[in-house]
Scaffold this motif. Sequence first.
Motif, PDB file in Angstrom:
ATOM      1  N   SER A  88       8.099  -0.478   5.965  1.00 44.62           N
ATOM      2  CA  SER A  88       7.742   0.651   5.119  1.00 44.62           C
ATOM      3  C   SER A  88       9.015   1.322   4.642  1.00 44.62           C
ATOM      4  N   SER A 112       9.082  -2.346  11.634  1.00 43.84           N
ATOM      5  CA  SER A 112       8.322  -1.550  10.684  1.00 43.84           C
ATOM      6  C   SER A 112       8.643  -1.983   9.263  1.00 43.84           C
ATOM      7  N   GLN A 158       2.628   2.602  -9.460  1.00 42.21           N
ATOM      8  CA  GLN A 158       2.053   3.743  -8.753  1.00 42.21           C
ATOM      9  C   GLN A 158       2.528   5.034  -9.424  1.00 42.21           C
ATOM     10  N   GLN A 167       0.848  -1.193   0.000  1.00 46.64           N
ATOM     11  CA  GLN A 167       0.000   0.000   0.000  1.00 46.64           C
ATOM     12  C   GLN A 167       0.884   1.244   0.000  1.00 46.64           C
ATOM     13  N   PHE A 168       0.287   2.357  -0.450  1.00 51.99           N
ATOM     14  CA  PHE A 168       0.986   3.642  -0.491  1.00 51.99           C
ATOM     15  C   PHE A 168       0.233   4.598   0.436  1.00 51.99           C
ATOM     16  N   LEU A 169       0.916   4.995   1.525  1.00 50.14           N
ATOM     17  CA  LEU A 169       0.265   5.846   2.521  1.00 50.14           C
ATOM     18  C   LEU A 169       0.307   7.307   2.124  1.00 50.14           C
ATOM     19  N   VAL A 170       1.446   7.745   1.638  1.00 51.99           N
ATOM     20  CA  VAL A 170       1.632   9.152   1.267  1.00 51.99           C
ATOM     21  C   VAL A 170       2.187   9.188  -0.140  1.00 51.99           C
ATOM     22  N   THR A 185      10.290   5.141   2.319  1.00 42.30           N
ATOM     23  CA  THR A 185       9.960   6.376   1.630  1.00 42.30           C
ATOM     24  C   THR A 185      10.894   6.521   0.434  1.00 42.30           C
ATOM     25  N   THR A 188       5.491   7.048   0.208  1.00 41.79           N
ATOM     26  CA  THR A 188       5.773   6.083   1.272  1.00 41.79           C
ATOM     27  C   THR A 188       4.996   4.800   0.982  1.00 41.79           C
ATOM     28  N   THR A 193       4.206   0.702   2.119  1.00 38.31           N
ATOM     29  CA  THR A 193       4.200  -0.253   3.232  1.00 38.31           C
ATOM     30  C   THR A 193       3.814  -1.629   2.685  1.00 38.31           C
TER      31      THR A 193
END
Length: 916
Positions: A426, A424, A458, A372-375, A428, A382, A384
């Motif tokens: 993730s 974690s 993306q 997934q892409f949070l930002v 960036t 970013t 994850t």
Amino acid sequence: ESYSFPRMNLTSGLTFRADIVATDIFGHQGNASVFVFTDFTPPLITKQAVWQRSQPSIKDKDVCRAASGHHGNHYSLEFTASDAESGIHHVDWSVHQADGKELEKGTVQNSRSVRRAECKYPSCACSLDNFCLGLDMTVELVSLSAESYNVTLVATSRSGLVNRTTMDLSVNRENVAVSLTNAKSMSSSSIQADWSTVSKAISYTLTVCPQDSRGECGVCIDRKSASSSATVTGLKPFTYHIVQVQVDTESSSSLSEIKVVQTDPAAPPAPENVTAMTVNSTAIQVQWLPANQRNGIITAYRVIVSGGGRFDPKPVIVGRNHREMTVTGLQPYSNYSVQVAAETNGGTGMYSLARDVTTHEDVPGGPPRNIQFLVVHATNMTVTWDSPEESLRNGIILGYNISYQPQTSNIEKSTTLSIGSSGSLSATLENLQPYTLYSISVSAFTSMGLGVKAEVIQRTGQDVPGPPKVDQSRLNALGTTSFSISWLPPDRPNGVLIQFVIVVRDATEAHHTKNNFASLMYFYINVKDTQYIVTGLMPGKKYGVSMMAVTEKGRGTETDIFYVKTNPERLTAPQSLVAKGNGSRTISVNWKPPKTVSSVQLTYIVSYYRIVNDSNDEHEPTVLQRTNISIVLTGLKPYSYYGIEVSVLGQTANTSTTFAYTDEDKPGKVTEFDIDNVEASSFRLVWKPPKEANGHIGYRYRLKDTGNDRPSETVTITLSDLEEIGGQFQYTVSSLDGDTTYLVSVFAYNIKLNIDGDPSHTEIVHTEIGISGPPSKVVVNATDYTTILVCWHPPDQPNGVLSGYEIRRARVSSDGSESDPESVTYEVADTSRFYEITNAYDGTLYEVTMRAVNQRGRGEGSDPKKVTAIFILPGRKTPTDVLILNVTSTDFVVTWQAPNDTTGLQNYRVTITDID
């Protein structure tokens, strides 16, 4: 070299010694001797016998050892071999059963040197070299169990002469009190023995002694018995045992012969020294040794590997000689338990204790999950993810590798992240290009390397765009008050472009910086455009021009300033403008320069537009620049009316205008084609005209009957037969066959050029079942005074499956009206081609009609046929027994019998009707 002694007078039985001495030129000598025999008679073999001796006790260790590996009966083969001339060198002997099976064989070698006084041969005589001339020989036999044998003896003298003797011998038994008649294994731990009974016996003792692999006997077991049978238990499996029975009477004891019995095999104990070692991530090696006590001949080994997700492990069976195997196809970094068992004919033994082993690590077999892409920003994002499935990790995950690159680039960037204490998952990604599709892959790695990638795409966020690319070569004044500018979108649009902005500055007194212009004019251009004509300017003036592109993030970088000067107002319009269509998509345009033009090279602006229904259907005309005085306009629409304007660059106010048609061309495809009103002999075609008629058009349809092999039929529709309702054409196709499947398509064609357009899609239509048409080729003839023959062909349009025919016969008067209202109707099978109507009245006029019958019922009637029955004079008889014979492709023979009464008969009339 060789030498012979021809003058020697030799007799049999002599022995000579020949000495050979060699001398070289220096006087050195060497010598050798050889014995020569004079032997003319082969050796003799006498005194043959086989004896069974009295038995020693098997408790004597030497006796027990000697019985190892055979039946243990104590027999002797005795024979005498002699040669009175050269002596016996050796004797070969063999013993066979009655069926020819060889039991034992051997060789007795006469290698003893004896003195004359020691010769044991009855009439002892020794050779000169002290070899006995004869031998009494005894051979111990251990494999005999029957009563008679075939014995072969081959004696060879020292001189090489051979004598072969074969004889049948029976065992000469000495007095044995008790005989062991049977001894056999009952199981893996018991032996049963039977023996002969002895009168006055007090008791019997059965003795069983086990032997090890070296032939040494162990502790013997005694079993007392009052009968002639006993069973000994508690024995070792698959072991040779020496068996003997002893009988005790009041005055003596006696031992039987010896038998050797092997107990049955049993399931073996578990293999020993089982080990399991890791080979790689998917294989292990298992090794073992058989147990010392095997309880039989090992026939195979079973290896079970459990664990690693195996819920129902099945044993792998390997051969008896295997001591190791490699197990493949295992899961990486998984725990397994290994057990081994041996098999004999007595069954499968116990499995060994489990040995645990772990396969090596491997690269992860599954990708990270749930990316997934949070930002997501214009230049960074970013990402994850979750770890791979636990069953696919194949080891300890040490970290992850993230690779990414624009889809339009072959340069890949990557970053490697290790799992921190927080766990974690993730990362960036920075320094990215705005509004760009990136291919991103994430893969986990173990100590063995990278695993399977998880790949996603993306796009980064939007940003302000880069500058458009202005084509300076096409920045030209179009007249006194306008100029044209052309451009391409930015190399880096950084998002979805919304519009372009053209900035125009009065550059008469410019200071060469973007901010030092007295006034600015802004022109906002549709993003789809790549050229624009800026109007409303002052004639003969210099302007500075720049551009910007716009996204949702705002205006982007401004281009450099480019300069253009409008033309002064001094030229007239071009003269003698002529335009003519020379094809369906081209128009030739010619003109002459303005009358006031000097020798300066001029640039002309040619614009054209399409006129539909007396109005311009283009939002803006297409503008072209030319330096010559002619042009061919291409890419036009067929059979269209165009307006053409030509002016001098910078003098758009002085414009010459003309009009021209393009030629006709192939029409487009009809639209919304459908079929309705389907009946037995017709259906209606419905369609709308093509969007591009490209001239005067008519319509045709293509029809194919799927029930035959005839080609498709193409029919041109008469324009007067077309019916137009609400912009939709309709046409009814008729004269069709009922109950028939057709393939139908419609297409337009150019009337002038007779060129067909592309056909519509093909519709499949099945006509209804209608009444049948009338039978064809109906022929009616009177064959005699009471019979009318009717012949016909099936209808041309049966409109379905025929079930039969109806024939109607009616009497009519001479004026043609029916005189017999009660007509007769005959029903005929559908396969018939003719029918005879009987009981007609001679000389009577009849009218005959026919109808075919199908699923819908009675069909159309045929045309009436009139026929008059043959008139027969009273008392006249007709011929009989009419026959047709010898039919060929062109002729046949008709025969008949004359009538009974031939009075007044002159001739016969034969009527032949062709029913086809």
